[in-house]
Design a protein around this motif. Structure first.
Motif, PDB file in Angstrom:
ATOM      1  N   TYR A 124       0.885  -1.178   0.000  1.00  0.00           N
ATOM      2  CA  TYR A 124       0.000   0.000   0.000  1.00  0.00           C
ATOM      3  C   TYR A 124       0.914   1.217   0.000  1.00  0.00           C
ATOM      4  O   TYR A 124       1.686   1.426   0.944  1.00  0.00           O
ATOM      5  N   HIS A 148       0.446   7.080   2.182  1.00  0.00           N
ATOM      6  CA  HIS A 148      -0.841   7.794   2.192  1.00  0.00           C
ATOM      7  C   HIS A 148      -1.168   8.265   3.609  1.00  0.00           C
ATOM      8  O   HIS A 148      -0.497   7.889   4.570  1.00  0.00           O
ATOM      9  N   ASP A 169      -4.732   8.468   6.243  1.00  0.00           N
ATOM     10  CA  ASP A 169      -6.023   7.777   6.338  1.00  0.00           C
ATOM     11  C   ASP A 169      -7.221   8.711   6.393  1.00  0.00           C
ATOM     12  O   ASP A 169      -8.348   8.266   6.227  1.00  0.00           O
ATOM     13  N   HIS A 176       1.959   7.087   5.928  1.00  0.00           N
ATOM     14  CA  HIS A 176       2.488   5.744   6.183  1.00  0.00           C
ATOM     15  C   HIS A 176       2.335   4.897   4.935  1.00  0.00           C
ATOM     16  O   HIS A 176       1.575   5.239   4.030  1.00  0.00           O
TER      17      HIS A 176
END
Ligand code: OGA
Ligand code: MN
Length: 198
Positions: free
Chosen positions: A117, A120, A122, A179
């Motif tokens: 992932y 980004h 959240d 993260h």
């Protein structure tokens, strides 16, 4: 439990993040892992989206996990135990920090080998309801060579690397902490969610 809660909360207040290696007991980890595996086998884990509502799309070049949301009031005893522990933590946070949190949402996630992932945050621009992110891991015997680390980029400290070891819980501010999940070499299972004020 309260001293563990204190440590996590003090960490987030001071540094925007905190992590505890044994937040979930081994029995709870095993029970939740079995639930995830049965959802996977019955075809109930689906590609995760990026963004919300109209902007919602799936794109494995951004995130490659399959997810399945927990019910608010589950029948399963392990899910009940998990949500009760999180509720206790949220109540403690509200009492000690006047955070005004009043909702939570959690999903199981599995990253297959090779998936990741990208970096980004959240909290969605259109929805500031997500205040704190909580990631718990359901894996057995994770080794650094298995990859799949979570890397946090808090604003006032260097990158923080956590491997997804069973029982570990990582807690951070959803609005500011970027993260990423580095590529994993073996199936990587978690139960991830958010404390919200809605
Ligand atoms: C997420 C996420 C981190 C992890 O689901 O938004 O960043 O370690 N997960 O699984
Ligand atoms: Mn995230």
């Amino acid at each position: 439990m309260e001293s563990l809660f204190e440590t996590l909360i003090e960490g987030v207040l001071a540094d925007q993040f905190a992590s505890a290696s044994s937040f979930l007991s081994p029995d709870l980890v095993a029970g939740l892992r079995a639930n995830l595996q049965s959802r996977l086998q019955s075809g109930n884990m689906h590609p995760a989206g990026i963004g919300r509502a109209i902007g919602h799309q799936t794109d494995a070049s951004v995130r490659g996990d399959l997810i399945s949301w927990l019910d608010d009031h589950p029948d399963d005893s392990f899910e009940k135990e998990f949500l009760a522990a999180i509720q206790k933590f949220m109540d403690y946070l509200n009492q000690t920090c006047y955070t005004g949190l009043n909702a939570m949402e959690f999903h199981y996630a599995i990253y297959g080998p090779g998936s990741f992932y990208l970096r980004h945050k959240d909290q969605f621009r259109s929805d500031s309801g997500r205040r704190f992110s909580i990631v718990t891991y359901l894996n057995e015997d994770w080794l650094p060579i298995d990859g799949g680390a979570l890397v946090l980029y808090p604003e006032n400290a260097g990158p923080q690397v956590y491997f997804p070891e069973g029982g570990r819980m990582t807690f951070f501010r959803s609005d500011v902490v970027e993260h990423e999940v580095l590529p994993t070499l073996r199936p990587r299972m978690s139960l991830t969610g958010w404390l919200k004020s809605v």
